[in-house]
Scaffold this active site. Sequence first.
Site, short mmCIF file in Angstrom:
data_model
loop_
_atom_site.label_atom_id
_atom_site.label_comp_id
_atom_site.label_asym_id
_atom_site.label_seq_id
_atom_site.Cartn_x
_atom_site.Cartn_y
_atom_site.Cartn_z
N ASN A 89 -3.91 9.01 4.21
CA ASN A 89 -2.72 8.41 4.79
C ASN A 89 -2.62 8.53 6.31
O ASN A 89 -2.04 7.66 6.97
CB ASN A 89 -1.46 9.05 4.20
CG ASN A 89 -1.30 8.77 2.72
OD1 ASN A 89 -1.68 7.71 2.24
ND2 ASN A 89 -0.73 9.72 1.99
N ARG A 137 0.83 -1.20 0.00
CA ARG A 137 0.00 0.00 0.00
C ARG A 137 0.87 1.26 0.00
O ARG A 137 0.50 2.27 -0.60
CB ARG A 137 -0.94 -0.02 1.21
CG ARG A 137 -1.94 1.14 1.22
CD ARG A 137 -3.04 0.88 2.22
NE ARG A 137 -3.99 1.98 2.24
CZ ARG A 137 -4.11 2.86 3.24
NH1 ARG A 137 -3.32 2.76 4.29
NH2 ARG A 137 -5.00 3.82 3.17
N SER A 153 8.21 10.01 -2.14
CA SER A 153 7.77 11.24 -1.47
C SER A 153 6.90 10.95 -0.26
O SER A 153 6.90 11.71 0.71
CB SER A 153 7.04 12.15 -2.46
OG SER A 153 5.89 11.52 -3.00
N PRO A 201 -7.24 7.24 -4.65
CA PRO A 201 -8.59 6.68 -4.64
C PRO A 201 -9.09 6.48 -3.21
O PRO A 201 -8.32 6.18 -2.30
CB PRO A 201 -8.42 5.34 -5.36
CG PRO A 201 -7.19 5.51 -6.19
CD PRO A 201 -6.29 6.39 -5.39
N GLU A 240 3.18 14.02 3.07
CA GLU A 240 2.01 13.32 2.55
C GLU A 240 1.42 12.38 3.60
O GLU A 240 0.27 11.95 3.47
CB GLU A 240 2.39 12.54 1.29
CG GLU A 240 2.78 13.42 0.12
CD GLU A 240 3.37 12.64 -1.04
OE1 GLU A 240 3.13 11.41 -1.12
OE2 GLU A 240 4.09 13.24 -1.87
N HIS A 290 -6.27 -6.28 -2.21
CA HIS A 290 -7.09 -6.39 -1.00
C HIS A 290 -7.41 -7.84 -0.67
O HIS A 290 -8.25 -8.12 0.18
CB HIS A 290 -8.38 -5.59 -1.16
CG HIS A 290 -8.18 -4.11 -1.08
ND1 HIS A 290 -9.19 -3.21 -1.31
CD2 HIS A 290 -7.07 -3.38 -0.79
CE1 HIS A 290 -8.72 -1.98 -1.17
NE2 HIS A 290 -7.44 -2.06 -0.85
N THR A 291 -6.71 -8.75 -1.33
CA THR A 291 -6.84 -10.17 -0.98
C THR A 291 -6.09 -10.49 0.30
O THR A 291 -6.22 -11.58 0.84
CB THR A 291 -6.33 -11.07 -2.12
OG1 THR A 291 -6.64 -12.42 -1.82
CG2 THR A 291 -4.82 -10.93 -2.30
N THR A 316 -9.13 -16.11 3.37
CA THR A 316 -7.67 -16.32 3.51
C THR A 316 -7.03 -14.95 3.72
O THR A 316 -6.41 -14.39 2.81
CB THR A 316 -7.08 -17.00 2.26
OG1 THR A 316 -7.50 -16.27 1.09
CG2 THR A 316 -7.57 -18.44 2.15
N HIS A 363 0.42 4.21 -2.73
CA HIS A 363 0.15 5.60 -2.36
C HIS A 363 1.30 6.52 -2.72
O HIS A 363 1.09 7.72 -2.92
CB HIS A 363 -0.15 5.69 -0.86
CG HIS A 363 -1.55 5.29 -0.52
ND1 HIS A 363 -2.30 5.92 0.45
CD2 HIS A 363 -2.35 4.31 -1.03
CE1 HIS A 363 -3.50 5.36 0.52
NE2 HIS A 363 -3.55 4.38 -0.36
N VAL A 395 1.12 9.77 -6.31
CA VAL A 395 1.35 11.18 -5.99
C VAL A 395 2.80 11.53 -6.34
O VAL A 395 3.73 10.99 -5.75
CB VAL A 395 1.09 11.47 -4.50
CG1 VAL A 395 1.28 12.95 -4.20
CG2 VAL A 395 -0.31 11.01 -4.11
N ASP A 447 8.54 8.15 -6.34
CA ASP A 447 9.75 8.88 -5.96
C ASP A 447 10.02 8.85 -4.46
O ASP A 447 10.88 9.58 -3.97
CB ASP A 447 9.67 10.33 -6.43
CG ASP A 447 8.56 11.12 -5.72
OD1 ASP A 447 7.71 10.49 -5.07
OD2 ASP A 447 8.57 12.36 -5.83
#
Length: 358
Positions: free
Chosen positions: A101, A69, A83, A170, A95, A200-201, A255, A73, A77, A81
């Site tokens: 976040n 994640r 950031s 998102p 950020e 998201h598994t 699972t 993320h 943005v 890099d």
Amino acid sequence: MAVTNSSATCNGLFIISLLGIVSSLFGTSSAQLNATFYSGTCPNVSAIVRSTIQQALQSDPRIGASLIRLHFHDCFVNGCDGSLLLDDSATIQSEKNAVPNANSTRGFNVVDDIKTALENACPGIVSCSDILALASEASVSLAGGPTWTVLLGRRDGLTANLSGANTGLPSPFEGITNITAKFTAVGLNTTDVVVLSGAHTFGRAACATFNNRLFNFNGTGSPDPTLNSTLLSSLQQLCPQNGNASVVTNLDLSTPDAFDNNYFTNLQSNNGLLQSDQELLSDTGSPTIPIVTSFASNQTQFFEAFALSMIKMGNISPLTGSSGEIRQDCKVVNGQSTTQAIELRSGSAEKAVNLAEM
């Protein structure tokens, strides 16, 4: 990508697809990214990243999902890099304090552990942005998912983009149209939306990210009708109205710590936890529906597509050549003291709404 039962053909198609992505997406600045970037300067980089994550998994089974994640993320943005990893400073608004976040992204300590191990082995060589890319692949692989060749050579940015993080990431409360638009803005497409949502598994999500579905969905006074009734009942007990919004539960009911295609079969039973997840299948007429259906019935196809989408996402506007820097500490730009960053950061993120996920 076409799917076949022949492993040789699959491998050939994977290489062709990868070459197509490299040639079509990379401009002059990013053409330096390659799989052997550190072969002469830090040949054990992948092994060091993997072993550090293996150690972290012993006490934190959700850390793999948290690390992937961070990469997601970060790349959405300012490009990939690093950031997202920067703390507040006199010139930087982190950020980490953005609504998607704050009190939500986690795993920064493991990134720091990886960086420390790499600095001990090959000082000043491996960028923090490459660490995120490598950590994502290792996390998925260690959870039983696919492996892929990570293209390397990114350099670290010198600033952050707080406003971009607030507007460009998102949200679990958004519909497919808005989410797809955000993917399109960074060069990704509808297939990538479905594929990368498949992360998201594994991992966890906090009540704050889905309690909008439990009691008064979209102001109707009733729960989200696309939420499985059995799951709804258990979630209402876990996340009562005016309850603790930071309580977490598994994103994948069956699972929760394995990387597989059960995320998609869960959607077929209306067991998607987040609104943004279930809408991939329940939004009538959405082009995402046949993709979900295909991945639910064919894990190999999902794994192949996931590898390609991760490579594609990992090459969103990377800094290469002499741009940016190789940070000595992922939390601060070179030349800035960590103490200064900590003092400026103190208390700023702790008051934000908790939207913990993964």
